[in-house]
Motif scaffolding. Sequence first.
Motif, PDB file in Angstrom:
ATOM      1  N   VAL A  92      30.706  14.562  -8.504  1.00  0.00           N
ATOM      2  CA  VAL A  92      30.775  15.167  -9.030  1.00  0.00           C
ATOM      3  C   VAL A  92      30.183  16.347  -8.528  1.00  0.00           C
ATOM      4  N   LEU A  93      28.605  15.754  -8.185  1.00  0.00           N
ATOM      5  CA  LEU A  93      27.644  16.419  -7.879  1.00  0.00           C
ATOM      6  C   LEU A  93      27.608  16.130  -5.998  1.00  0.00           C
ATOM      7  N   LEU A  94      28.200  15.567  -5.759  1.00  0.00           N
ATOM      8  CA  LEU A  94      28.038  15.765  -4.239  1.00  0.00           C
ATOM      9  C   LEU A  94      30.179  16.396  -3.934  1.00  0.00           C
ATOM     10  N   GLU A  95      30.441  16.220  -3.938  1.00  0.00           N
ATOM     11  CA  GLU A  95      31.714  16.740  -4.031  1.00  0.00           C
ATOM     12  C   GLU A  95      32.540  17.514  -4.624  1.00  0.00           C
ATOM     13  N   PRO A  96      31.961  19.043  -5.572  1.00  0.00           N
ATOM     14  CA  PRO A  96      32.303  19.288  -6.944  1.00  0.00           C
ATOM     15  C   PRO A  96      33.490  19.803  -6.495  1.00  0.00           C
ATOM     16  N   ARG A  97      33.988  20.689  -5.134  1.00  0.00           N
ATOM     17  CA  ARG A  97      35.551  21.737  -4.338  1.00  0.00           C
ATOM     18  C   ARG A  97      36.147  20.658  -4.399  1.00  0.00           C
ATOM     19  N   ALA A  98      36.017  20.235  -3.723  1.00  0.00           N
ATOM     20  CA  ALA A  98      37.306  18.728  -3.419  1.00  0.00           C
ATOM     21  C   ALA A  98      37.648  17.945  -4.949  1.00  0.00           C
ATOM     22  N   HIS A 147      36.139  24.659 -10.210  1.00  0.00           N
ATOM     23  CA  HIS A 147      33.895  24.687  -9.288  1.00  0.00           C
ATOM     24  C   HIS A 147      33.636  25.858 -10.188  1.00  0.00           C
ATOM     25  N   ALA A 148      34.386  27.250 -10.017  1.00  0.00           N
ATOM     26  CA  ALA A 148      33.711  28.424 -10.305  1.00  0.00           C
ATOM     27  C   ALA A 148      33.250  28.651 -11.743  1.00  0.00           C
ATOM     28  N   ARG A 149      34.272  27.810 -12.840  1.00  0.00           N
ATOM     29  CA  ARG A 149      34.138  27.984 -13.732  1.00  0.00           C
ATOM     30  C   ARG A 149      33.333  27.156 -14.514  1.00  0.00           C
ATOM     31  N   PHE A 150      33.366  26.038 -14.495  1.00  0.00           N
ATOM     32  CA  PHE A 150      32.800  24.647 -14.604  1.00  0.00           C
ATOM     33  C   PHE A 150      31.082  24.264 -14.467  1.00  0.00           C
ATOM     34  N   GLY A 151      31.156  25.001 -12.649  1.00  0.00           N
ATOM     35  CA  GLY A 151      30.490  24.011 -11.918  1.00  0.00           C
ATOM     36  C   GLY A 151      30.629  23.310 -11.338  1.00  0.00           C
ATOM     37  N   ALA A 152      29.559  22.325 -11.000  1.00  0.00           N
ATOM     38  CA  ALA A 152      29.358  20.516 -11.136  1.00  0.00           C
ATOM     39  C   ALA A 152      29.309  19.539 -12.213  1.00  0.00           C
ATOM     40  N   GLU A 153      30.040  20.273 -13.081  1.00  0.00           N
ATOM     41  CA  GLU A 153      30.743  19.635 -14.615  1.00  0.00           C
ATOM     42  C   GLU A 153      32.601  18.662 -14.133  1.00  0.00           C
ATOM     43  N   PHE A 154      32.586  17.711 -14.518  1.00  0.00           N
ATOM     44  CA  PHE A 154      33.925  17.221 -14.539  1.00  0.00           C
ATOM     45  C   PHE A 154      34.355  17.644 -15.956  1.00  0.00           C
ATOM     46  N   PRO A 155      35.903  18.868 -16.328  1.00  0.00           N
ATOM     47  CA  PRO A 155      35.652  19.261 -17.579  1.00  0.00           C
ATOM     48  C   PRO A 155      36.527  18.524 -18.358  1.00  0.00           C
ATOM     49  N   ILE A 156      37.502  17.626 -17.998  1.00  0.00           N
ATOM     50  CA  ILE A 156      38.083  16.775 -18.887  1.00  0.00           C
ATOM     51  C   ILE A 156      38.066  15.695 -19.112  1.00  0.00           C
ATOM     52  N   GLN A 187      27.406  27.628 -27.648  1.00  0.00           N
ATOM     53  CA  GLN A 187      26.179  28.638 -26.719  1.00  0.00           C
ATOM     54  C   GLN A 187      24.896  28.691 -27.509  1.00  0.00           C
ATOM     55  N   GLN A 188      25.395  29.944 -29.042  1.00  0.00           N
ATOM     56  CA  GLN A 188      23.819  29.799 -29.321  1.00  0.00           C
ATOM     57  C   GLN A 188      23.036  28.590 -29.748  1.00  0.00           C
ATOM     58  N   GLN A 189      23.571  27.619 -30.081  1.00  0.00           N
ATOM     59  CA  GLN A 189      22.850  26.096 -30.305  1.00  0.00           C
ATOM     60  C   GLN A 189      22.249  25.601 -29.954  1.00  0.00           C
ATOM     61  N   PHE A 190      22.832  25.430 -29.152  1.00  0.00           N
ATOM     62  CA  PHE A 190      22.704  23.906 -28.131  1.00  0.00           C
ATOM     63  C   PHE A 190      22.508  24.495 -26.298  1.00  0.00           C
ATOM     64  N   GLY A 191      22.877  25.453 -26.221  1.00  0.00           N
ATOM     65  CA  GLY A 191      22.904  26.188 -24.666  1.00  0.00           C
ATOM     66  C   GLY A 191      23.909  25.292 -24.133  1.00  0.00           C
ATOM     67  N   MET A 192      25.238  24.837 -24.239  1.00  0.00           N
ATOM     68  CA  MET A 192      26.266  24.245 -24.262  1.00  0.00           C
ATOM     69  C   MET A 192      27.472  25.633 -23.600  1.00  0.00           C
ATOM     70  N   HIS A 193      28.028  25.677 -22.556  1.00  0.00           N
ATOM     71  CA  HIS A 193      28.337  26.876 -22.522  1.00  0.00           C
ATOM     72  C   HIS A 193      30.401  27.137 -22.261  1.00  0.00           C
ATOM     73  N   TYR A 194      30.367  25.426 -22.944  1.00  0.00           N
ATOM     74  CA  TYR A 194      32.041  25.698 -23.619  1.00  0.00           C
ATOM     75  C   TYR A 194      31.899  24.525 -24.280  1.00  0.00           C
ATOM     76  N   THR A 195      32.652  24.701 -24.889  1.00  0.00           N
ATOM     77  CA  THR A 195      33.206  23.315 -26.519  1.00  0.00           C
ATOM     78  C   THR A 195      33.960  22.435 -26.067  1.00  0.00           C
TER      79      THR A 195
END
Length: 578
Positions: free
Chosen positions: A289-295, A302-311, A336-344
Amino acid sequence: MSYYEKYPTLQIEGYDDSAWQGWEAITARLRARTGQRTVLVIDCYPGVRLAELEENLLSALNPALVINAEQARLDESALHQLLARNLTDDRVFGVLSCHQLSEFIDPQKLVTLKEQVSNAPDGLIVIYGPGAALVHPGDVLVYADLPRWEIQQRMRSGELDNWGAENQSEDMLRRYKRAFFVEWRVFDRHKTPLLKRADFLLDTTLADSPAMVTGDALRAGLKQTTQQPFRVVPFFDPGVWGGQWMKQKFDLDPSAPNYAWCFDCVPEENSLLLRFGAVRIEIPSQDLVLLEPRALLGEKVHARFGAEFPIRFDFLDTIGGQNLSFQVHPLTEYIQQQFGMHYTQDESYYILEAEPGAMVYLGTKTGTEPQAMLDNLRSAGRGEQPFDDARFVNQIPAKKHDHFLIPAGTVHCSGAGTMVLEISATPYIFTFKLWDWGRLGMDGLPRPVHLDHGEKVIDWQRDTQWVHQHLVNQVEPIAEGEGWREERTGLHEREFIETRRHWFSAPVVHHTHGGVNVLNLVEGDRAIVDSPSGAFAPFTVRYAETFIIPADVGEYRISPSGETSGKPLATIKAWVRG
């Protein structure tokens, strides 16, 4: 007989001579890279056994100078002061760290180590340990890595402290929290640019059984992985409510009391097995995920979540077990406000198997007074009475292939007698337990309940009518052809994951449409995934196996295996909505 593959491995083509097994071979290869004056940097993920490196590698290399980079780390009290806001006083939840590793290093001590390197005589200079590349970039750079699941096993055994802390005796939940919210975030940021230029990756997963691969081969292997279907290595864990279905179906240790969880697709914590010739390399699947996020993920994901696998796909086994904890997940603004995560943690329960009488607890009963239910939960938490779940919570019968949607804010849990394929967003520890049926954990301690958090995020409008109208078996026919049909099964409009079920007795053509697909074979013994254009070798999947189709694959086809009995097969597929 179980056909479930517990150690799926990808054979990497073209790099058969680029990996080595065992300390002797690894030492010989590194010695061959040294010259009159060479700085060998062995940077490490926290959890790597440094004593094993010292005894088996550094002593054999016979360097002129050895530096342990941890000498420059801040002391424990300074680290604790720096991280107090992130660690919090809670057993389970912290705040995600945005620190850089350099913030954990004493600047003057770092200068001293750099001066030692500059003033060293000719010969081999070895700098090793977490943060070693901060001392010197390295004439030869080795990155020593291991998966997070292995780190957790070392923590549980009492072998491993958190990085920079002597806390083996501390509650495991608190140690995991520190790793999850701080260490793994910081060291993923640190290692990503190192992996992009490393000369070698050192696999330190198995004690006294190291393996090493060249950086070029590793990066080529990761690129190859994004061009074909693959599976990550599942891992299994017992729990107080765990069942017996996975033990039997997946040929697991019969002496274990139960298996509650299987993490079948959680790339943050799973391993990825790559074979280079005869040598198998185990790395964190997060490295992909860190080295090949776009592919892997696709441009939009990738634009929405960055180098994170969202599923996330995982299993929850209560067949022969007990109810899960009664729980709720935080709303987006709260996480977001309590733990700094950008999605739930939106999620769903897909029922793989169910015993007669099985049920899912989902949403509040119509007419429930919020304060009455909260008062009852608090009273139960004090041990005064059991929670009156029959009064307050919908108990919905569950059968094989039902799909229950659980957007954040919905109270829920799976009851006893179900085998759940949980399809969800990835922030997987953000469960606010409201009631745990009066149980102790497997460690003999009370399981943490977070009613103070939970009461702030419960959506009380999700009552009986609303739940049945929006969250239970929202099956919608989409398309069909000869020998197949496609159904939409969810998820709810508040959730970013789309799911489709395909029933098929003939080949079905799929397309990633530029986004990663995650699938599970939920009916049938086995199927074949191939490329209509021959772009990758045919890939076999078996019942209940989760597999990933990277975004770059594009078109792929799933067909019944020739060994199937003629009955229809089914897959459930998830992707991020555009």
